[in-house]
Design an enzyme around this catalytic site. Structure first.
Site, PDB file in Angstrom:
ATOM      1  CE  LYS A   1      -2.070  -1.303   3.820  1.00  0.00           C
ATOM      2  NZ  LYS A   1      -1.138  -2.375   4.340  1.00  0.00           N
TER       3      LYS A   1
ATOM      4  NE  ARG B   1      -4.364  -1.104  10.197  1.00  0.00           N
ATOM      5  CZ  ARG B   1      -3.322  -0.588   9.330  1.00  0.00           C
ATOM      6  NH1 ARG B   1      -3.202   0.789   9.051  1.00  0.00           N
ATOM      7  NH2 ARG B   1      -2.145  -1.364   9.432  1.00  0.00           N
TER       8      ARG B   1
ATOM      9  NE  ARG C   1       7.921  -2.321   6.169  1.00  0.00           N
ATOM     10  CZ  ARG C   1       6.779  -2.239   6.370  1.00  0.00           C
ATOM     11  NH1 ARG C   1       6.230  -1.503   5.454  1.00  0.00           N
ATOM     12  NH2 ARG C   1       6.152  -2.588   7.527  1.00  0.00           N
TER      13      ARG C   1
ATOM     14  NE  ARG D   1       6.576   0.059  10.190  1.00  0.00           N
ATOM     15  CZ  ARG D   1       5.413   0.018   9.170  1.00  0.00           C
ATOM     16  NH1 ARG D   1       5.409   0.634   8.455  1.00  0.00           N
ATOM     17  NH2 ARG D   1       4.483  -0.716   9.870  1.00  0.00           N
TER      18      ARG D   1
ATOM     19  NE  ARG E   1       2.535  -4.741  11.317  1.00  0.00           N
ATOM     20  CZ  ARG E   1       3.383  -4.364  10.450  1.00  0.00           C
ATOM     21  NH1 ARG E   1       4.681  -4.768  10.754  1.00  0.00           N
ATOM     22  NH2 ARG E   1       3.211  -3.700   9.467  1.00  0.00           N
TER      23      ARG E   1
HETATM   24  P1  AP5 Z   1       4.872  -1.374   1.694  1.00  0.00           P
HETATM   25  O1  AP5 Z   1       4.769  -0.742   0.436  1.00  0.00           O
HETATM   26  O2  AP5 Z   1       5.920  -0.897   3.012  1.00  0.00           O
HETATM   27  O3  AP5 Z   1       3.525  -2.248   2.315  1.00  0.00           O
HETATM   28  P2  AP5 Z   1       2.472  -1.692   3.247  1.00  0.00           P
HETATM   29  O4  AP5 Z   1       1.066  -2.487   2.586  1.00  0.00           O
HETATM   30  O5  AP5 Z   1       2.355  -0.183   3.105  1.00  0.00           O
HETATM   31  O6  AP5 Z   1       3.073  -2.194   4.594  1.00  0.00           O
HETATM   32  P3  AP5 Z   1       2.826  -1.557   5.949  1.00  0.00           P
HETATM   33  O7  AP5 Z   1       3.556  -2.601   7.160  1.00  0.00           O
HETATM   34  O8  AP5 Z   1       3.429  -0.220   6.247  1.00  0.00           O
HETATM   35  O9  AP5 Z   1       1.381  -1.589   6.182  1.00  0.00           O
HETATM   36  P4  AP5 Z   1       0.697  -1.995   7.569  1.00  0.00           P
HETATM   37  O10 AP5 Z   1      -0.753  -1.564   7.139  1.00  0.00           O
HETATM   38  O11 AP5 Z   1       1.070  -2.874   8.435  1.00  0.00           O
HETATM   39  O12 AP5 Z   1       1.389  -0.683   8.681  1.00  0.00           O
HETATM   40  P5  AP5 Z   1       0.836   0.644   8.812  1.00  0.00           P
HETATM   41  O13 AP5 Z   1       2.236   1.413   8.784  1.00  0.00           O
HETATM   42  O14 AP5 Z   1      -0.313   1.287   8.128  1.00  0.00           O
HETATM   43  O15 AP5 Z   1       5.839  -2.750   1.407  1.00  0.00           O
HETATM   44  C1  AP5 Z   1       6.402  -3.893   2.113  1.00  0.00           C
HETATM   45  C2  AP5 Z   1       7.831  -4.204   1.794  1.00  0.00           C
HETATM   46  O16 AP5 Z   1       7.581  -4.969   0.609  1.00  0.00           O
HETATM   47  C3  AP5 Z   1       8.521  -3.244   1.471  1.00  0.00           C
HETATM   48  O17 AP5 Z   1       9.949  -3.620   1.696  1.00  0.00           O
HETATM   49  C4  AP5 Z   1       8.554  -3.079  -0.186  1.00  0.00           C
HETATM   50  O18 AP5 Z   1       9.660  -2.512  -0.819  1.00  0.00           O
HETATM   51  C5  AP5 Z   1       8.062  -4.423  -0.476  1.00  0.00           C
HETATM   52  N1  AP5 Z   1       7.164  -4.447  -1.720  1.00  0.00           N
HETATM   53  C6  AP5 Z   1       6.216  -3.534  -1.907  1.00  0.00           C
HETATM   54  N2  AP5 Z   1       5.420  -3.970  -3.085  1.00  0.00           N
HETATM   55  C7  AP5 Z   1       5.943  -5.064  -3.690  1.00  0.00           C
HETATM   56  C8  AP5 Z   1       5.786  -5.976  -4.567  1.00  0.00           C
HETATM   57  N3  AP5 Z   1       4.764  -5.872  -5.379  1.00  0.00           N
HETATM   58  N4  AP5 Z   1       6.832  -7.079  -4.776  1.00  0.00           N
HETATM   59  C9  AP5 Z   1       7.792  -7.313  -3.936  1.00  0.00           C
HETATM   60  N5  AP5 Z   1       8.037  -6.382  -3.089  1.00  0.00           N
HETATM   61  C10 AP5 Z   1       7.410  -5.481  -2.734  1.00  0.00           C
HETATM   62  O19 AP5 Z   1       0.664   0.705  10.268  1.00  0.00           O
HETATM   63  C11 AP5 Z   1       1.522   0.466  11.590  1.00  0.00           C
HETATM   64  C12 AP5 Z   1       0.747   0.422  12.918  1.00  0.00           C
HETATM   65  O20 AP5 Z   1      -0.170   1.666  13.121  1.00  0.00           O
HETATM   66  C13 AP5 Z   1      -0.436  -0.543  13.101  1.00  0.00           C
HETATM   67  O21 AP5 Z   1      -0.027  -1.803  13.270  1.00  0.00           O
HETATM   68  C14 AP5 Z   1      -1.304   0.098  14.019  1.00  0.00           C
HETATM   69  O22 AP5 Z   1      -0.917  -0.130  15.362  1.00  0.00           O
HETATM   70  C15 AP5 Z   1      -1.235   1.542  13.902  1.00  0.00           C
HETATM   71  N6  AP5 Z   1      -2.430   1.929  12.678  1.00  0.00           N
HETATM   72  C16 AP5 Z   1      -2.045   2.322  11.602  1.00  0.00           C
HETATM   73  N7  AP5 Z   1      -3.282   2.796  11.050  1.00  0.00           N
HETATM   74  C17 AP5 Z   1      -4.140   2.599  11.894  1.00  0.00           C
HETATM   75  C18 AP5 Z   1      -5.619   2.518  12.127  1.00  0.00           C
HETATM   76  N8  AP5 Z   1      -6.462   3.126  11.171  1.00  0.00           N
HETATM   77  N9  AP5 Z   1      -6.304   2.207  13.225  1.00  0.00           N
HETATM   78  C19 AP5 Z   1      -5.637   1.728  14.147  1.00  0.00           C
HETATM   79  N10 AP5 Z   1      -4.429   1.631  14.053  1.00  0.00           N
HETATM   80  C20 AP5 Z   1      -3.720   2.133  13.239  1.00  0.00           C
END
Ligand code: AP5
Length: 226
Positions: A16, A91, A130, A163, A174
């Site tokens: 994402k 979410r 990552r 991270r 997660r």
């Molecule tokens: P990346 O693009 O970083 O993936 P992502 O989907 O953005 O993953 P995140 O871990 O950031 O999402 P998340 O939803 O768990 O965490 P968030 O930060 O939102 O890609 C991942 C890796 O794969 C990278 O190394 C990239 O290079 C590689 N890659 C990408 N695309 C690829 C492809 N096509 N092929 C191969 N490799 C690829 O949330 C963190 C925390 O915040 C949550 O756990 C929670 O505690 C809190 N939080 C956030 N939002 C909320 C909410 N709305 N409500 C409550 N708590 C929340």
């Protein structure tokens, strides 16, 4: 389509953030990634950050009331008047209902929800490799998208780190949280005919091309509906 109000949905690590960064540039719209917003709040030790930290470290979602206000404020801002890209929000079903209520109060609605999907094994492989830039959150992968110099961000030269929530036991938690709390949003948005499915398991450029095609279709459908 007069405005484009998009949500990026999908499991942790499905790409994402990678696609969101591209979309932000291509569409020139504000990009609100709740994970980035919360990590910055933790770094700056704000009230929001203090409330969120313990949940994030465990891989739990922060409580709905902690995050809903932060997003409602942004959606209601002047910079988001032509649209926005939300990544990581909503979410939970209550978050989705709060977003719909806020948009309806503003006389607006979502244009589409892009589900970028990948299975659990792929997620574990991606998050395990990552590396994230400590200053601005730029994202790399040791195997799939390595930086030119190991441990250094290509974009701003800052250090790359793992991270805190990318440790193996937290990744599994997660994923469980995603299946339990966030996956119900797939049906929620499908029933409203807003959901568009994108195969996130393909390489990043192919995913980006599919996202582009999907947005073109959304625009066509919206123009036909006028
Ligand atoms: P990346 O693009 O970083 O993936 P992502 O989907 O953005 O993953 P995140 O871990 O950031 O999402 P998340 O939803 O768990 O965490 P968030 O930060 O939102 O890609 C991942 C890796 O794969 C990278 O190394 C990239 O290079 C590689 N890659 C990408 N695309 C690829 C492809 N096509 N092929 C191969 N490799 C690829 O949330 C963190 C925390 O915040 C949550 O756990 C929670 O505690 C809190 N939080 C956030 N939002 C909320 C909410 N709305 N409500 C409550 N708590 C929340």
């Amino acid at each position: 389509m007069s405005e484009l109000n998009l949500v990026l949905l999908g499991p942790p690590g499905s790409g994402k953030g990678t696609q969101g960064e591209r979309l932000r540039e291509d569409l020139d719209l504000p990009y609100y990634a709740t994970g980035d917003i919360l990590r910055e709040a933790v770094r700056e030790q704000t009230d929001l950050g203090r409330k969120a930290k313990e949940y994030m470290d465990r891989g739990d979602l922060v409580p709905d009331e902690v995050i809903v206000g932060a997003i409602a404020e942004r959606v209601d801002s002047t910079e988001a008047a032509d649209g926005f890209i939300l990544d990581g929000f909503p979410r939970t079903v209550p978050q989705a209902e709060a977003l719909a209520a806020k948009l309806s109060e503003l006389g607006r609605a979502l244009s589409g929800v892009l589900l970028i999907d990948a299975d659990d094994d792929e997620v574990v492989r991606r998050l395990g490799g990552r590396r994230t830039c400590v200053e601005n959150g730029h994202v790399f992968h040791v195997e799939f998208n390595p930086p030119e110099r190991e441990g250094v961000c290509d974009i701003d030269g800052s250090e790359l780190a793992v991270r805190d929530d990318d440790k193996p036991e937290v990744i599994r938690h997660r994923l469980d949280t995603y299946h339990e709390k966030t996956e119900p949003l797939i049906d929620f948005y499908d029933h409203q005919s807003l959901l568009r499915r994108i195969d996130g398991a393909a390489p990043p450029d192919r995913v980006a091309a599919e996202v582009e095609r999907t947005l073109a279709t959304l625009k066509l459908e919206a123009d036909e509906a006028i």
